[in-house]
Write an enzyme that holds these catalytic residues in place. Structure first.
Site, short mmCIF file in Angstrom:
data_model
loop_
_atom_site.label_atom_id
_atom_site.label_comp_id
_atom_site.label_asym_id
_atom_site.label_seq_id
_atom_site.Cartn_x
_atom_site.Cartn_y
_atom_site.Cartn_z
N ARG A 1 43.81 71.95 38.97
CA ARG A 1 44.71 71.32 38.01
C ARG A 1 44.37 69.83 37.88
O ARG A 1 44.07 69.18 38.87
CB ARG A 1 46.15 71.47 38.47
CG ARG A 1 47.15 70.73 37.63
CD ARG A 1 48.56 71.04 38.06
NE ARG A 1 48.96 70.42 39.31
CZ ARG A 1 49.37 69.16 39.41
NH1 ARG A 1 49.40 68.37 38.35
NH2 ARG A 1 49.74 68.66 40.58
N GLN B 1 45.61 73.74 45.47
CA GLN B 1 45.11 72.38 45.31
C GLN B 1 45.47 71.50 46.50
O GLN B 1 46.62 71.46 46.93
CB GLN B 1 45.70 71.74 44.05
CG GLN B 1 45.23 70.31 43.86
CD GLN B 1 45.50 69.80 42.46
OE1 GLN B 1 46.63 69.47 42.13
NE2 GLN B 1 44.47 69.75 41.64
N ARG C 1 40.57 66.32 41.46
CA ARG C 1 41.14 66.32 42.82
C ARG C 1 40.34 67.17 43.80
O ARG C 1 40.18 66.79 44.95
CB ARG C 1 42.59 66.82 42.77
CG ARG C 1 43.51 65.80 42.16
CD ARG C 1 44.92 66.33 42.02
NE ARG C 1 45.79 65.29 41.50
CZ ARG C 1 47.05 65.50 41.16
NH1 ARG C 1 47.58 66.69 41.29
NH2 ARG C 1 47.79 64.51 40.71
N PHE D 1 43.72 58.86 34.52
CA PHE D 1 43.99 59.78 35.62
C PHE D 1 42.72 60.57 35.91
O PHE D 1 41.82 60.64 35.07
CB PHE D 1 45.14 60.73 35.24
CG PHE D 1 46.31 60.66 36.17
CD1 PHE D 1 46.81 59.43 36.57
CD2 PHE D 1 46.92 61.81 36.64
CE1 PHE D 1 47.90 59.37 37.42
CE2 PHE D 1 48.02 61.75 37.49
CZ PHE D 1 48.51 60.53 37.89
N HIS E 1 49.09 70.63 48.00
CA HIS E 1 49.89 69.96 46.98
C HIS E 1 50.41 70.89 45.90
O HIS E 1 51.55 70.80 45.48
CB HIS E 1 49.02 68.88 46.34
CG HIS E 1 49.72 68.03 45.34
ND1 HIS E 1 50.84 67.31 45.65
CD2 HIS E 1 49.46 67.77 44.04
CE1 HIS E 1 51.24 66.64 44.57
NE2 HIS E 1 50.44 66.92 43.58
N GLU F 1 48.40 59.83 42.69
CA GLU F 1 47.11 59.59 42.05
C GLU F 1 47.18 58.34 41.17
O GLU F 1 46.16 57.76 40.82
CB GLU F 1 46.74 60.82 41.21
CG GLU F 1 45.35 60.75 40.63
CD GLU F 1 44.88 62.09 40.08
OE1 GLU F 1 45.34 63.13 40.57
OE2 GLU F 1 44.05 62.08 39.17
N LEU G 1 52.94 62.42 49.76
CA LEU G 1 52.00 62.08 48.70
C LEU G 1 51.89 60.57 48.48
O LEU G 1 52.88 59.86 48.44
CB LEU G 1 52.50 62.74 47.41
CG LEU G 1 51.61 62.61 46.19
CD1 LEU G 1 50.32 63.34 46.41
CD2 LEU G 1 52.32 63.15 44.98
N HIS H 1 45.67 67.70 47.49
CA HIS H 1 45.68 66.37 46.88
C HIS H 1 44.90 65.44 47.81
O HIS H 1 45.13 65.45 49.02
CB HIS H 1 47.12 65.90 46.72
CG HIS H 1 47.26 64.74 45.79
ND1 HIS H 1 46.80 63.49 46.13
CD2 HIS H 1 47.79 64.62 44.55
CE1 HIS H 1 47.05 62.67 45.11
NE2 HIS H 1 47.65 63.33 44.15
#
Lengths: 290, 570
Positions: free
Chosen positions: B383, B228, B274, B115, B341, B243, B240, B230
């Protein structure tokens, strides 16, 4: 839908992206026109949306109200309902949250067929004359398209939908083979939207609904579950009073009706679920983590 | 007026709220759960990619800790992050034993995928519906412990008297009418505020009501400027695209079909953090290298992964993209744009989830917060994907334990007069219901969303933020007298929209003023007029608190314990 067709007063908005989409019925994934680029404004009549309304303080029975609204391509049913609420009638009441079929909130009936509003394109369900008939998911109406879900969630409890651990040690990881996971099929993907329950007509009060069976199926076929009596406890629920093929209606394609049939078969065979050794039952059921 | 009473009142029934409820029930508490939607409809279902835990070979909590601190651009409190990373493997094992169907390796262990911003594959997943699996399994466990659930109740205000929280005033959505909820301990677990932005991956319910409850009660909000974006939201929709797609190896391409991330993050490419990728996408578009006729988006390319991998690892992406955009991602590229996000900021808490009011971490007795609404702060300025689900479980559980301990410690219940609070709430509702003029709530909401997106989005500067502040002040005036068309008390979603809009407009002030005050760029907060990170002046958390009609900003030091700030490159 015999009401006179009025001409829409709202300006037909210029094509926005993403533009025209051909009807997307059927399973196969089809190409749609490129996203960018200006598509021609489609020559379709304004939509006549007939929506069932019910205000508990004023009405004895549900009534219908017709809305005329300009068509917009690439719009989901939930978007359409929101557009009506925000531009025409703020009192129109319905549920809806995530917008892409994840939360299971927006179940409604369109032309009598239960579906999730957010993953249904209006162009796929609107009839040739631009008519649309929207009703609540079932008869226990709170207001307009909002129905009471209490009974639905209560029914789930009848199958005790929680795992009974075999070894109560949270620091251990069960080993699960890919086959073990596949035994559950798609049942863990259930979003509890209640579409199958609404489709299964003639359901008697007290019957275990299709979604509760899906929950049962999920835990019966989970090799980690220690409740061996689970399958046997469903004995009283058969034979099923409602149509299993109707209960197959599912936005997640879980096939609740087929799962019920399988459960019935398994029970008839008297096949207790852990008589055959599991793929991973080779003295090495668990692995200690640190 | 109806009133209810519990030892513990939990507002918000997403993953954090449910986890806290289970813990508290197991400790024998009388728990009431309040949520404006049914618990399984919570937005936790939308978390797709996975949940981080150092359980793999060659991985340990220290590596997870370093990646998280580095990802947070050193604004995260390191004591909290240490706790989070140490507890993670235990929470994963617990969820596994509860029956979460994680994806498995051929050997039968829980599989982990790479990730963004993490050097090792550390994200446990259940194909790409991890949040859904976790939430539904947790809900099943919740049913086992029989808490009392109030679905479709909306919290209007907190009852805080003598510096202590005694519960909340609720609105019964279904029947209409106020309900006084008394509780010795109250947990806010109401989630984030993505809906304050026009392009968002968040559900319609994500209006950050808990933040307004705290802010309107005179409590501070921490690090609200940290929003944040995304990198991969569906173009035109905002939904979304997880990820997980990039974790499995998807490419990001600009209009010239270049993998542009090589310019911005040469080592990690599409797996940078991100904030870095979202800025890279915006930069490409601003510099004219966007894709499409309008050059206003970029591509996410999954085609080289092959149908088998896509169907096995990220089936939801394929399904949703097809449903929403009519695109088959095995054959076509997905048009994407950054989308609002997650809110790293929120109600300040200590590592024991107690809500605190000042730089010395003085708690408000009886008030707790966990999940996205809280700012512990484990995410700092940015994050990492997979840490939010982890946060809900780790701190949800702690909240359950802390509240139980707190309730046990109370000797006598002080009787308090709730009339002041219910009167105020009643006035607010009646004002809206009786108003026959004024703006519609969704018009005000849309204006707020556009302002926030334009002037308080990925790139910010003084002029834009000042403009946003002016707009916010106007909207705040308008929001006091919104026009609610539906006058019926029963299931009045029109009224609910108005209340949510009032809330969003209220805490938008904290977001804008915090962003205006932080004259540096750190993590997701990027000021074009101050493009550098400034550790000498800004290694501190912003706290914004209501002060009459204005806002007072003060600061809280960052806990650094073992990992000093260094330059950040991906």
């Amino acid at each position: 839908m015999d009401m006179p067709r009025k001409h829409d007063t709202t300006k037909r908005t210029k094509k926005r992206t993403p533009p025209v989409r051909a009807s997307r019925k059927g399973k196969s994934i089809r190409k749609k026109p490129a996203l960018s680029g200006v598509a021609p404004i489609p020559r379709i009549p304004p939509w006549n949306i007939r929506i069932s309304r019910f205000n508990p303080l004023l009405d004895f029975h549900p009534r219908t109200h017709d809305y005329t609204i300009s068509p917009r391509e690439g719009e989901s049913l939930l978007d359409l309902l929101l557009r009506i609420k925000h531009t025409q009638d703020g009192s129109l009441t319905f549920r809806g949250s995530c917008g892409y079929g994840g939360c299971g909130t927006c179940g409604i009936k369109v032309h009598g067929k239960p579906l999730l509003a957010c993953v249904t394109q209006v162009t796929d369900v609107v009839d040739a004359r631009g008519g649309l008939d929207i009703q609540p998911l079932h008869d226990t109406i709170i207001k307009d398209l909002v129905v009471d879900e209490q009974e639905f969630f209560q029914k789930l409890l009848t199958v005790k939908p929680w795992i009974v651990p075999r070894k109560n040690d949270e620091r251990r990881m069960h080993r699960m083979g890919i086959n073990d996971v596949q035994k559950m099929g798609k049942t863990p993907q259930c979003i509890l939207c209640g579409i199958c329950d609404a489709s299964a007509e003639n359901q008697k009060k007290g019957d275990i609904g299709p979604s509760a069976f899906v929950k049962a199926y999920r835990y019966i076929h989970d090799i980690r579950d220690g409740n061996r009596g689970r399958l046997a406890s469903l004995r009283g629920a058969f034979p099923i009073s409602y149509s299993l093929s109707a209960a197959n209606e599912c936005p997640r394609e879980i096939g609740p009706g087929d799962r019920i049939r399988e459960l019935e078969g398994e029970m008839k065979k008297g096949m207790e679920k852990r008589t055959a050794p599991m793929e991973s039952d080779k003295n090495n059921q668990t692995k200690r983590i640190r | 007026m109806r009133s209810i009473s519990h030892d513990i009142l939990i507002i918000g029934a997403g993953l954090a709220g449910q986890r806290a409820a289970i813990e508290a029930r197991q400790l024998g508490m009388n728990v009431g759960i309040v949520s404006k939607v049914h618990p399984v409809r919570s937005h936790s279902v939308a978390a797709a990619g996975g949940i981080n835990a150092a359980i793999g070979k060659g991985d340990d909590w220290k590596a997870h800790f370093r990646d998280t601190v580095y990802g947070s651009d050193f604004l995260g409190d390191q004591d909290a992050i240490e706790f989070l990373c140490k507890d993670a493997p235990r929470r994963i094992m617990e969820m596994e034993s509860w029956g979460v169907v994680f994806s498995r390796t051929p050997k039968g262990d829980i599989a982990q995928r790479p990730f963004g911003g993490q050097k090792i594959p550390r994200t446990c997943y259940a194909s790409d519906r991890t949040g859904h699996m976790l939430l539904h399994t947790t809900y099943d466990q919740l049913m086992k412990v029989h808490p009392i659930i109030y679905p479709e109740y909306y919290a209007l205000s907190l009852i805080i008297e003598g510096g202590r929280c005694h519960g909340a005033v609720l609105w019964d959505i279904e029947k209409g009418g106020l309900v006084t909820a008394r509780a010795s301990a109250t947990l806010l677990a109401t989630g984030g505020y993505g809906r304050a932005f026009s392009v968002t991956s968040n559900a319609r319910i994500c209006t950050g009501d808990g933040l307004a409850l705290a802010f309107n009660a005179g409590l501070p909000l921490e690090d609200m400027e940290m929003v944040q974006f995304h990198p991969s939201g569906m173009y035109g929709k905002g939904f979304l695209v997880s990820e997980a797609s990039r974790g499995e190896g998807a490419f990001l391409l600009n209009g010239k079909d270049e993998r542009f991330m090589k310019k911005y993050a040469p080592q990690t490419m599409e797996l940078a953090s991100r904030d870095v990728i979202a800025r890279a996408i915006e930069t490409e578009i601003l510099q004219g290298r966007g894709a499409g006729k309008k050059k206003d988006h970029v591509w996410l390319d999954l085609r080289h992964l092959g149908e088998k991998t896509i169907e096995e690892r990220i089936p939801e992406i394929r399904k949703t993209v097809h449903e929403q955009l009519g695109i088959d991602c095995t054959k076509e590229r997905i048009p994407i744009l950054p989308t609002a996000h997650y809110s790293m900021g929120g109600i300040p808490t200590d590592t024991r989830t107690r809500v605190v009011v000042d730089e010395r971490n003085t708690p408000v007795p009886g008030l707790f917060a966990a999940g996205e609404v809280a700012c512990v702060s484990v995410h700092g300025a940015n994050r990492l994907g997979g840490n939010s689900l982890l946060e809900t479980l780790v701190f949800g559980r702690i909240a359950g334990m802390e509240m139980s301990e707190y309730v046990r410690g109370i000797k006598t219940k002080t009787p308090i007069d709730t009339k002041r609070f219910t009167d105020h709430a009643d006035q607010r509702i009646q004002l809206l219901l009786q108003n026959i003029k004024g703006e519609k709530s969704h018009a005000v909401h849309e204006e707020l969303q556009h302002t926030m997106m334009e002037d308080c989005g990925i790139f910010r500067h003084r002029a834009g933020l000042s403009r946003a502040l002016r707009t916010q002040k106007e909207l705040e005036k308008k929001s006091l007298s919104l026009h609610v068309e539906d006058k019926s008390p029963c299931f009045n979603t029109n009224l609910l929209e108005a209340l949510e809009t009032q809330n969003m407009v209220a805490y938008a002030r904290a977001i804008i003023e915090s962003a205006l005050a932080r004259t540096e760029s750190r993590g997701s907060h990027y000021r074009t007029d101050y493009p550098q990170r400034d550790d000498a002046r800004w290694m501190k958390h912003t706290m914004a608190v209501r002060n009459g009609n204005g806002t007072r900003i003060f600061y809280k030091p960052v806990v650094v314990n073992g990992y000093a700030p260094e330059a950040r490159h991906y």
